[in-house]
Design an enzyme around this catalytic site. Structure first.
Site, PDB file in Angstrom:
ATOM      1  N   TYR A 121       0.450  -5.389  -2.244  1.00 22.64           N
ATOM      2  CA  TYR A 121       1.756  -4.786  -1.989  1.00 22.64           C
ATOM      3  C   TYR A 121       2.208  -3.950  -3.175  1.00 22.64           C
ATOM      4  CZ  TYR A 121       6.713  -4.353  -0.841  1.00 22.64           C
ATOM      5  OH  TYR A 121       7.973  -3.855  -0.577  1.00 22.64           O
TER       6      TYR A 121
ATOM      7  N   SER B 202      10.235   0.358  -3.608  1.00 22.72           N
ATOM      8  CA  SER B 202      10.538  -1.064  -3.781  1.00 22.72           C
ATOM      9  C   SER B 202      10.743  -1.335  -5.265  1.00 22.72           C
ATOM     10  CB  SER B 202       9.374  -1.917  -3.258  1.00 22.72           C
ATOM     11  OG  SER B 202       9.484  -3.272  -3.653  1.00 22.72           O
TER      12      SER B 202
END
Length: 277
Positions: free
Chosen positions: A155, A142
Site C-alpha cells: 500500500y 494518503s
C-alpha cells in the site's frame, strides 16, 4: 456556490470518501458522474441526489470502462471539468515477511492495478475532455504517501507512486490541465476494502477502532470523517481560488507528520521468522 455549472467525474464515488466528495460537489453546484464497481452503491447515491448525478458501473483497471465513464459523463452533462481519481484498496498493514511467497505477486499486481493503474487509465481517458475545458485532475493520495506505518509495503509503495504520478502528469499537462492530490489520514467510517489476493476482500477499514487509534497518533486527537475531507477537493476544483495550483499534494491528515505513528519494533517479526542473527 464554488463549483456552479461545473462537471466532475469521481471514481469510487459510491461510498466513503468518494461519496462525500460527490455530495459536497453537488452542494457546491456541480453535476457529477460516479464511476464505481457496485451497481447497488451507484443506485443508492443517484436516488439520494437526483438529476445532478449519474452513475456508471465498471472496473477502474479496464481502459474501456474508464473511456465509457467519460463518454457517459459528457453525454449527460455536455463537458468534463474535473476528474477525481479516488477508487482504492488497502492492505491492512500486511508486512512483507508475513506475506506468503505464493500470494505476494498476485497481491502486488492487484494493489498496483487498482491504486495506481486505475488512476493512470482514468487520467488517459479524461485528458481529451479536460484539455477542452482547461480542467483539472485531483487524486486521492494518503498519509502513507509520505510516512511509514499507514499501511504495509504494498500500500505504501502505491501511495508513494501516486505522488510521483501527480508531479509527472502536472509537468506533462501544463499549462492546459492542472493536476493535484489530497493526502487524507485515517477516515472514520471509510468503506476502504482489503485485497482479495491476501484474503482481505471482506474486511473494511470501518472495522478498526479508529477514534481510539487516532487519539493516540494525531496532534488533533481524533479521527476525521469523510465529509470533513471533502472540502479539500472543492478547493482544488475551484477555478477561482486555485488557479496557481498544480503538482501539489495537500497533507490533510490531522497532523500525523507532527507526531508520527506510534513506534513498533517491527524487527521482532524478523527474529520470529528467521531466528537470532
Amino acid at each position: 456556490m464554488q463549483l456552479k455549472d461545473q462537471v466532475a467525474l469521481v471514481t469510487g464515488g459510491g461510498s466513503g470518501l468518494g461519496r462525500a466528495i460527490v455530495e459536497r460537489y453537488v452542494e457546491e453546484g456541480a453535476h457529477v458522474a460516479i464511476f464505481d464497481r457496485s451497481h447497488e452503491r451507484i443506485e443508492e447515491v443517484t436516488r439520494a441526489l437526483g438529476g445532478k448525478v449519474i452513475g456508471i458501473a465498471g472496473d477502474v483497471r479496464e481502459m474501456a470502462d474508464n473511456k465509457r465513464a467519460v463518454v457517459e459523463c459528457v453525454k449527460a452533462f455536455g463537458k468534463l471539468d474535473t476528474l477525481v481519481g479516488n477508487a482504492g484498496v488497502w492492505d491492512w498493514s500486511k508486512s512483507l515477511v508475513s506475506t506468503a511467497d505464493d500470494a505476494l505477486v498476485s497481491a502486488f499486481d492487484e494493489m498496483f492495478a487498482i491504486n495506481v493503474k486505475g488512476y493512470v487509465l482514468a487520467a488517459k481517458a479524461a485528458l481529451p475532455e479536460l484539455y477542452k475545458s482547461k480542467g483539472q485532475m485531483i487524486f486521492t493520495a494518503s498519509n502513507a504517501s509520505f510516512y511509514p506505518g499507514g499501511g504495509g509495503v504494498l500500500y505504501t509503495a502505491t501511495k508513494h507512486a501516486v505522488v510521483g504520478m501527480i508531479k509527472q502528469m502536472a509537468h506533462e499537462f501544463a499549462p492546459h490541465v492542472r493536476v493535484n492530490g489530497v493526502a487524507p489520514g485515517g477516515i472514520g467510517g471509510s468503506n476502504l476494502a482489503g485485497i482479495g489476493a491476501l484474503g482481505q476482500a471482506g474486511q473494511k477499514f470501518s472495522e478498526l477502532p479508529l477514534n481510539d487509534l487516532m487519539k493516540q497518533m494525531l496532534p488533533l486527537e481524533r479521527a476525521f470523517h469523510a465529509r470533513e475531507y471533502a472540502g479539500a477537493y472543492v478547493f482544488f476544483a475551484n477555478r477561482k481560488d486555485n488557479q496557481p495550483g498544480t503538482g501539489g499534494v495537500l497533507n490533510f491528515d490531522g497532523g500525523i507528520g507532527m507526531r508520527g505513528f506510534a513506534s513498533a519494533n517491527m524487527g521482532a517479526e524478523l527474529v520470529e521468522a528467521f531466528g537470532n542473527a
